[in-house]
Design a protein around this motif. Structure first.
Motif, PDB file in Angstrom:
ATOM      1  N   CYS A 185       0.092  34.318  53.686  1.00 48.13           N
ATOM      2  CA  CYS A 185       0.492  34.314  52.286  1.00 48.13           C
ATOM      3  C   CYS A 185       0.497  32.887  51.780  1.00 48.13           C
ATOM      4  O   CYS A 185       1.098  32.005  52.389  1.00 48.13           O
ATOM      5  N   CYS A 238       4.504  32.124  50.337  1.00 50.67           N
ATOM      6  CA  CYS A 238       5.677  31.965  51.203  1.00 50.67           C
ATOM      7  C   CYS A 238       5.295  31.546  52.615  1.00 50.67           C
ATOM      8  O   CYS A 238       6.147  31.227  53.431  1.00 50.67           O
ATOM      9  N   CYS A 292       1.341  37.947  49.906  1.00 47.69           N
ATOM     10  CA  CYS A 292       1.880  39.102  50.595  1.00 47.69           C
ATOM     11  C   CYS A 292       2.509  40.053  49.579  1.00 47.69           C
ATOM     12  O   CYS A 292       2.693  39.693  48.416  1.00 47.69           O
ATOM     13  N   CYS A 298       6.703  37.436  46.154  1.00 47.78           N
ATOM     14  CA  CYS A 298       5.377  36.844  46.096  1.00 47.78           C
ATOM     15  C   CYS A 298       4.422  37.554  45.147  1.00 47.78           C
ATOM     16  O   CYS A 298       3.584  36.919  44.536  1.00 47.78           O
TER      17      CYS A 298
HETATM   18 ZN   LIG Z   1       4.509  35.845  50.537  1.00 48.59          ZN
END
Ligand SMILES: [Zn+2]
Ligand SMILES: [Zn+2]
Length: 123
Positions: A15, A18, A72, A77
């Protein structure tokens, strides 16, 4: 007996927001070994390691339809609103989203301060 070499992951999904890093086993809209599932978007999929059911899989994330970042499916996110959007893009274009999405994003933003980071699954 379960063997760890049963199905080799194709690579690592990371991701870009994050930093969550998970090995994935499939990318696309129709995961293998699933009879009826067709996903609404191209995503990174991992066969559910906690289930012996071949139809079970986890959606790790997919590409933001605006900025093409890999994100993700965690609530901090991205969100899915007919397409996948990363939260930074949602915030930038908030007025283009209906009010329920706007409220949802604000809620998520508040939640992110509590530091809960879970990988959500969607079937
Ligand atoms: Zn993420
Ligand atoms: Zn984006």
């Amino acid at each position: 007996m379960a063997s760890s070499s049963e199905q080799e992951p194709r690579g690592m999904f990371e991701c870009q927001l994050c930093g969550l890093t998970v090995p994935y086993s499939y990318v696309g809209q129709k995961p293998p070994n699933t009879r009826t599932v067709v996903l609404l978007e191209e995503c990174y999929v991992l066969k559910d390691p906690f289930s012996s059911d071949k139809d079970k899989f986890l959606i790790l994330g997919s590409q933001c339809s605006l900025c093409s970042k890999l994100v993700c499916v965690g609530p901090e996110c991205s969100l899915f609103y007919s397409k996948r959007f990363c939260l930074p893009c949602v915030r930038e274009n908030l007025s283009a989203f209906p009010q329920e999405i706007r409220q949802d994003v604000e809620k998520r933003h508040a939640l992110s301060k509590t530091g809960s980071r879970k990988l959500a699954s969607r079937t």
